[in-house]
Design an enzyme around this catalytic site. Structure first.
Site, PDB file in Angstrom:
ATOM      1  N   ASP A  14      18.765  25.450 -27.590  1.00 30.34           N
ATOM      2  CA  ASP A  14      18.338  24.614 -26.431  1.00 30.34           C
ATOM      3  C   ASP A  14      17.154  23.540 -26.696  1.00 30.34           C
ATOM      4  OD1 ASP A  14      17.979  23.793 -23.833  1.00 30.34           O
ATOM      5  OD2 ASP A  14      16.879  25.632 -23.180  1.00 30.34           O
ATOM      6  N   ARG A  18      15.338  17.271 -24.538  1.00 30.75           N
ATOM      7  CA  ARG A  18      13.980  17.027 -24.534  1.00 30.75           C
ATOM      8  C   ARG A  18      13.423  16.447 -25.980  1.00 30.75           C
ATOM      9  NH1 ARG A  18      12.737  22.837 -22.975  1.00 30.75           N
ATOM     10  NH2 ARG A  18      14.836  22.978 -23.036  1.00 30.75           N
ATOM     11  N   ASN A  62      28.150  24.147 -17.988  1.00 23.90           N
ATOM     12  CA  ASN A  62      27.916  22.787 -18.875  1.00 23.90           C
ATOM     13  C   ASN A  62      28.867  21.682 -18.039  1.00 23.90           C
ATOM     14  OD1 ASN A  62      26.947  23.641 -22.015  1.00 23.90           O
ATOM     15  ND2 ASN A  62      25.633  23.287 -19.958  1.00 23.90           N
ATOM     16  N   TRP A  63      29.781  22.090 -17.474  1.00 23.71           N
ATOM     17  CA  TRP A  63      30.704  20.856 -16.700  1.00 23.71           C
ATOM     18  C   TRP A  63      29.793  20.052 -15.440  1.00 23.71           C
ATOM     19  CZ3 TRP A  63      34.695  19.997 -19.354  1.00 23.71           C
ATOM     20  CH2 TRP A  63      35.372  20.857 -20.125  1.00 23.71           C
ATOM     21  N   ARG A 173      16.738  32.088 -28.582  1.00 22.08           N
ATOM     22  CA  ARG A 173      16.581  31.106 -27.913  1.00 22.08           C
ATOM     23  C   ARG A 173      15.612  30.040 -28.341  1.00 22.08           C
ATOM     24  NH1 ARG A 173      18.411  30.015 -21.736  1.00 22.08           N
ATOM     25  NH2 ARG A 173      18.339  27.741 -21.791  1.00 22.08           N
ATOM     26  N   GLU A 192      17.949  42.653 -30.154  1.00 25.27           N
ATOM     27  CA  GLU A 192      16.383  42.203 -30.008  1.00 25.27           C
ATOM     28  C   GLU A 192      16.579  40.757 -29.462  1.00 25.27           C
ATOM     29  OE1 GLU A 192      13.645  43.823 -31.126  1.00 25.27           O
ATOM     30  OE2 GLU A 192      14.657  45.590 -30.938  1.00 25.27           O
TER      31      GLU A 192
HETATM   32  C1  FPP Z   1      21.010  22.342 -25.066  1.00 24.65           C
HETATM   33  O1  FPP Z   1      20.324  21.207 -24.799  1.00 24.65           O
HETATM   34  C2  FPP Z   1      22.332  22.275 -25.765  1.00 24.65           C
HETATM   35  C3  FPP Z   1      23.430  22.005 -25.247  1.00 24.65           C
HETATM   36  C4  FPP Z   1      23.901  21.983 -23.992  1.00 24.65           C
HETATM   37  C5  FPP Z   1      24.685  22.108 -26.027  1.00 24.65           C
HETATM   38  C6  FPP Z   1      24.657  22.517 -27.621  1.00 24.65           C
HETATM   39  C7  FPP Z   1      25.520  21.579 -28.305  1.00 24.65           C
HETATM   40  C8  FPP Z   1      25.219  21.225 -29.676  1.00 24.65           C
HETATM   41  C9  FPP Z   1      24.088  21.600 -30.240  1.00 24.65           C
HETATM   42  C10 FPP Z   1      26.203  20.263 -30.152  1.00 24.65           C
HETATM   43  C11 FPP Z   1      27.423  20.662 -30.202  1.00 24.65           C
HETATM   44  C12 FPP Z   1      27.775  22.064 -30.965  1.00 24.65           C
HETATM   45  C13 FPP Z   1      28.585  22.109 -32.071  1.00 24.65           C
HETATM   46  C14 FPP Z   1      28.757  23.518 -32.600  1.00 24.65           C
HETATM   47  C15 FPP Z   1      29.469  20.854 -32.385  1.00 24.65           C
HETATM   48  P1  FPP Z   1      19.930  20.408 -23.704  1.00 24.65           P
HETATM   49  O2  FPP Z   1      20.837  18.921 -23.548  1.00 24.65           O
HETATM   50  O3  FPP Z   1      20.135  21.371 -22.575  1.00 24.65           O
HETATM   51  O4  FPP Z   1      18.442  20.112 -24.030  1.00 24.65           O
HETATM   52  P2  FPP Z   1      17.280  20.180 -22.731  1.00 24.65           P
HETATM   53  O5  FPP Z   1      17.217  21.421 -22.258  1.00 24.65           O
HETATM   54  O6  FPP Z   1      16.007  19.689 -23.539  1.00 24.65           O
HETATM   55  O7  FPP Z   1      17.627  18.933 -21.808  1.00 24.65           O
END
Ligand code: FPP
Length: 225
Positions: A14, A18, A62-63, A173, A192
């Site tokens: 996550d 940001r 996420n969609w 996380r 854990e």
């Molecule tokens: C959270 O950041 C991250 C995601 C929703 C997607 C995670 C994906 C990747 C790291 C790239 C793709 C992965 C692979 C394996 C190729 P956020 O956008 O929710 O961040 P925020 O909470 O700061 O807005």
């Protein structure tokens, strides 16, 4: 077996958005840097001694993000598989996908099927959660268990996407948020938990080693004394 050594770690990656915002960059750049953090971690996998690393790459929720952001994430996935598959094969990394990935775009499904086949003999598993939701996974597993005639903890567990993986030891996380966001709900029963403030693009293999050291010092009781 050495109880203090983690076999299976999962990460909720996550903070990409940001990370980008802090620098005045588009969210897409944060996700790109997030992929680089994934790559660094996968390259460091052998040294960790882990049997499995599970990463939450795209949740079934996420969609709801903008079409552009969803497209960016899917394109990153395409590029990542294409560019890093040879490395997975060379480094004995076995790819596994959990979630409802079969309903992703047909070209991604085909790429993933090919990558799964080509890495099938790998030693350490990289499990990527794609279109994954923990509640849905449990509902699917319970439905299958019921169809087979017996619903117990054991028969449900045997139908989960993670049935062939070691038990989850540690769930991390990043980015300071303290919630599970529908990730590995069943598997987290005795895991854990570690919540770190680092934003995902800044996450380094050293952070994972630190987390593994921290894990090794914890006393796990599984409800006993
Ligand atoms: C959270 O950041 C991250 C995601 C929703 C997607 C995670 C994906 C990747 C790291 C790239 C793709 C992965 C692979 C394996 C190729 P956020 O956008 O929710 O961040 P925020 O909470 O700061 O807005």
């Amino acid at each position: 077996m050495d109880q203090s050594r983690a076999r299976h770690v999962a990460i909720i990656m996550d903070g990409n958005g940001r990370w980008a915002k802090k620098r005045g960059l588009p969210r897409a750049v944060g996700h790109q840097r997030g992929v680089e953090a994934v790559r660094r971690l996968v390259r460091s996998l052998e040294g960790t001694g882990l049997e499995c690393l599970t990463l939450y790459a795209f949740s079934s929720e996420n969609w709801k993000r903008s079409e552009d952001e969803v497209d960016d994430l899917m394109n990153l996935m395409r590029r990542f598989i294409k560019s890093d598959l040879p490395e997975f094969i060379a480094n004995n990394v076995k790819l596994k996908i959990i979630g409802d990935w079969q309903s992703l775009a047909p070209d991604i499904v085909a790429m993933l099927e090919d990558a799964l086949a080509q890495t099938a003999n790998g030693k350490q598993t990289l499990a990527v959660a794609l279109n994954y939701g923990g509640q849905h996974e449990i509902a699917r597993a319970a439905t299958k268990a019921a169809a087979l005639g017996e619903v117990t903890i054991g028969t449900i567990a045997a139908q989960l996407d993670t049935a062939d993986l070691p038990p989850l030891d540690l769930l991390i996380r990043t980015s300071g948020e303290i919630r599970l966001s529908n990730f590995l709900l069943w598997q987290a029963a005795y895991a854990e938990m570690l919540f770190v403030d680092t934003l995902w693009p800044d996450f380094e293999p050293a952070h994972l080693s630190q987390a593994l050291d921290d894990f090794a010092r914890r006393e796990r009781r599984y409800g006993g004394r």
